[in-house]
Design an enzyme around this catalytic site. Structure first.
Site, PDB file in Angstrom:
ATOM      1  N   TYR A 132       1.227  -1.371   0.291  1.00 33.82           N
ATOM      2  CA  TYR A 132       0.104  -0.061   0.241  1.00 33.82           C
ATOM      3  C   TYR A 132       0.955   1.716  -0.435  1.00 33.82           C
ATOM      4  O   TYR A 132       0.547   1.921  -1.126  1.00 33.82           O
ATOM      5  CB  TYR A 132      -0.841   0.193   0.841  1.00 33.82           C
ATOM      6  N   ARG A 139       1.385   6.236  -6.919  1.00 30.97           N
ATOM      7  CA  ARG A 139       0.357   7.764  -6.940  1.00 30.97           C
ATOM      8  C   ARG A 139       0.658   9.295  -6.693  1.00 30.97           C
ATOM      9  O   ARG A 139       0.527  10.695  -8.312  1.00 30.97           O
ATOM     10  CB  ARG A 139      -0.549   7.302  -6.107  1.00 30.97           C
ATOM     11  N   TYR A 192      -0.895  12.711   6.361  1.00 31.53           N
ATOM     12  CA  TYR A 192      -0.209  11.707   7.370  1.00 31.53           C
ATOM     13  C   TYR A 192       0.594  11.400   7.631  1.00 31.53           C
ATOM     14  O   TYR A 192       1.837  11.907   6.904  1.00 31.53           O
ATOM     15  CB  TYR A 192      -0.892  10.670   7.059  1.00 31.53           C
ATOM     16  N   ARG A 205     -11.148  13.156   2.226  1.00 30.66           N
ATOM     17  CA  ARG A 205     -12.384  12.540   3.197  1.00 30.66           C
ATOM     18  C   ARG A 205     -13.891  12.544   2.551  1.00 30.66           C
ATOM     19  O   ARG A 205     -14.375  11.714   2.311  1.00 30.66           O
ATOM     20  CB  ARG A 205     -12.924  13.135   4.186  1.00 30.66           C
ATOM     21  N   GLU A 319     -13.512  -0.784   6.248  1.00 26.72           N
ATOM     22  CA  GLU A 319     -13.619   0.051   6.259  1.00 26.72           C
ATOM     23  C   GLU A 319     -15.156   0.267   4.975  1.00 26.72           C
ATOM     24  O   GLU A 319     -15.034  -0.521   4.509  1.00 26.72           O
ATOM     25  CB  GLU A 319     -12.819   0.149   5.013  1.00 26.72           C
TER      26      GLU A 319
HETATM   27  C1  3EB Z   1      -7.408   5.740   6.203  1.00 27.22           C
HETATM   28  O1  3EB Z   1      -8.382   6.932   6.388  1.00 27.22           O
HETATM   29  C2  3EB Z   1      -7.754   4.525   5.232  1.00 27.22           C
HETATM   30  O2  3EB Z   1      -5.222   5.515  -0.430  1.00 27.22           O
HETATM   31  O3  3EB Z   1      -7.300   6.065  -1.282  1.00 27.22           O
HETATM   32  C3  3EB Z   1      -9.305   5.287   3.079  1.00 27.22           C
HETATM   33  C4  3EB Z   1      -9.424   6.029   1.596  1.00 27.22           C
HETATM   34  C5  3EB Z   1      -7.872   4.496   3.081  1.00 27.22           C
HETATM   35  C6  3EB Z   1      -8.833   6.551   0.777  1.00 27.22           C
HETATM   36  C7  3EB Z   1      -6.529   5.868  -0.739  1.00 27.22           C
HETATM   37  C8  3EB Z   1      -6.898   4.861   2.556  1.00 27.22           C
HETATM   38  C9  3EB Z   1      -7.335   5.647   0.833  1.00 27.22           C
HETATM   39  O4  3EB Z   1      -6.206   6.772   5.994  1.00 27.22           O
HETATM   40  C10 3EB Z   1      -7.750   4.232   4.645  1.00 27.22           C
END
Ligand code: 3EB
Length: 337
Positions: A132, A139, A192, A205, A319
């Site tokens: 990932y 990406r 992050y 989000r 999720e």
């Molecule tokens: C998170 O909140 C959970 O890498 O495109 C959620 C939605 C998550 C999209 C992405 C990853 C992705 O980090 C994981």
């Protein structure tokens, strides 16, 4: 006016069918395998259809892309086998997004509204980096190379793991620029810290899109049991599901605050289309029960689709993504507050 519509129909009794609803955005070339989360519930096969204003769509296959233009909309799927790619999953991600961004530019539908990223063995560590995280590096590289924001304004997305299959990216794009929505309970994923990988994930989000004629689409990205940037309730699927729904609630509240459709039901948790990804099939009943209790006995709860997939952090068990494609705006749509 974009004419975007969404239909979800459970048909037949093909228990255990492996077709993912989202793979029905567009059929890639016949015979081409995709990474596709397995359907757990409903037991019948689910047909999901995205519709635009047109009726007879002619799919085009170019490079790793299969797509169709439908009025102002662009629907498609990109597939590239990362196992055979010289750059591995990272290189495959960069190439898929590079080709996708070229397509968006040359078809005049430049804005990504929603992206679904599916890949095999998402939590497996290869060459010292979880797959990932490799995907995130590739990406983000493509976003920066195309001079697209990899931070504020990134598209709504999800990223899930399957048991097998090539890197598969489904997308909806259009002419209207979405409004990105963040969650005040969570650190934006694109911020992050590096403890979660060398490059941050590239998604917002949620995204709110003006469809014209008083209609809006709200796309809520894959949402999990994360507060701040920490995983909550490791090992407890019920509490993870509750925390996830609290996060979705917070995103809906934020979206409504920024929405032109200010009516109380413009975007309401009880009216969303839900898709839940469950890591362990044995947790299905608990995830369903938690979602159904939270929503009550409403059509949205009964229409929810549950798929088997690996979530992108090893400690996440569930999720959930959701959307609302507006079709019946309230008369008081533009009340001044
Ligand atoms: C998170 O909140 C959970 O890498 O495109 C959620 C939605 C998550 C999209 C992405 C990853 C992705 O980090 C994981």
């Amino acid at each position: 006016m974009s004419g975007l519509r969404f239909e979800r129909l459970a048909v037949g009794s093909h228990a255990g069918d492996t077709v993912s609803p989202a793979s029905r955005l567009l059929r890639p070339q016949p015979g081409l395998t995709t990474a596709s989360p397995r359907l757990l519930h409903p037991r019948a096969m689910v047909h999901e259809r995205w519709l635009g204003p047109g009726d007879a769509l002619v799919p085009v296959h170019e490079g790793c892309l299969s797509y169709a233009i439908d009025g102002p909309l662009l629907f498609g799927t990109a597939v590239l086998d990362d196992a055979r790619h010289a750059g591995g999953l990272r290189g495959a991600a960069t190439q898929i997004y590079r080709e996708l961004f070229e397509l968006l530019a040359c078809t005049g539908r430049p804005y990504l509204w929603r992206v679904w990223n599916y890949m095999a063995c998402i939590n497996e560590v290869a060459a010292g980096l979880e797959r990932y995280r490799q995907f995130n590096v590739g990406r983000q590289e493509a976003f920066l190379e195309a001079e697209r924001s990899a931070f504020v304004g990134a598209p709504a997305a999800c990223a899930l793991g399957t048991s097998h299959g090539p890197l598969t990216v489904h997308f909806i794009a259009g002419r209207q620029q979405p409004e990105a929505v963040e969650n005040p309970r969570q650190v934006s994923a694109y911020h992050y810290p590096s403890a979660y990988g060398p490059s941050a994930p590239t998604f917002s989000r949620a995204a709110l899109v003006d469809l014209g004629a008083g209609r809006e689409a709200l796309f809520i990205s894959g949402t999990a049991s994360i507060v701040g940037h920490d995983t909550r309730h490791a090992g407890d699927v019920r509490r993870q599901t509750e925390e996830t729904l609290d996060n979705i609630d917070a995103v809906v509240t934020r979206a409504v605050a920024g929405s032109a459709l200010s009516g109380p039901h413009a975007h309401d948790m009880s009216r969303l289309d839900y898709t839940a990804y469950v890591r362990h099939e044995a947790d299905l009943a608990q995830v369903r029960d938690t979602l159904e209790r939270r929503l009550g006995n409403v059509p949205a709860a009964n229409r929810a689709v549950y798929l088997r997939a690996d979530v992108c952090r090893s400690d996440l068990l569930v999720e959930i993504e959701a959307q609302h494609i507006g079709g019946c705006p309230l008369p008081s749509a533009r009340t001044v507050r």
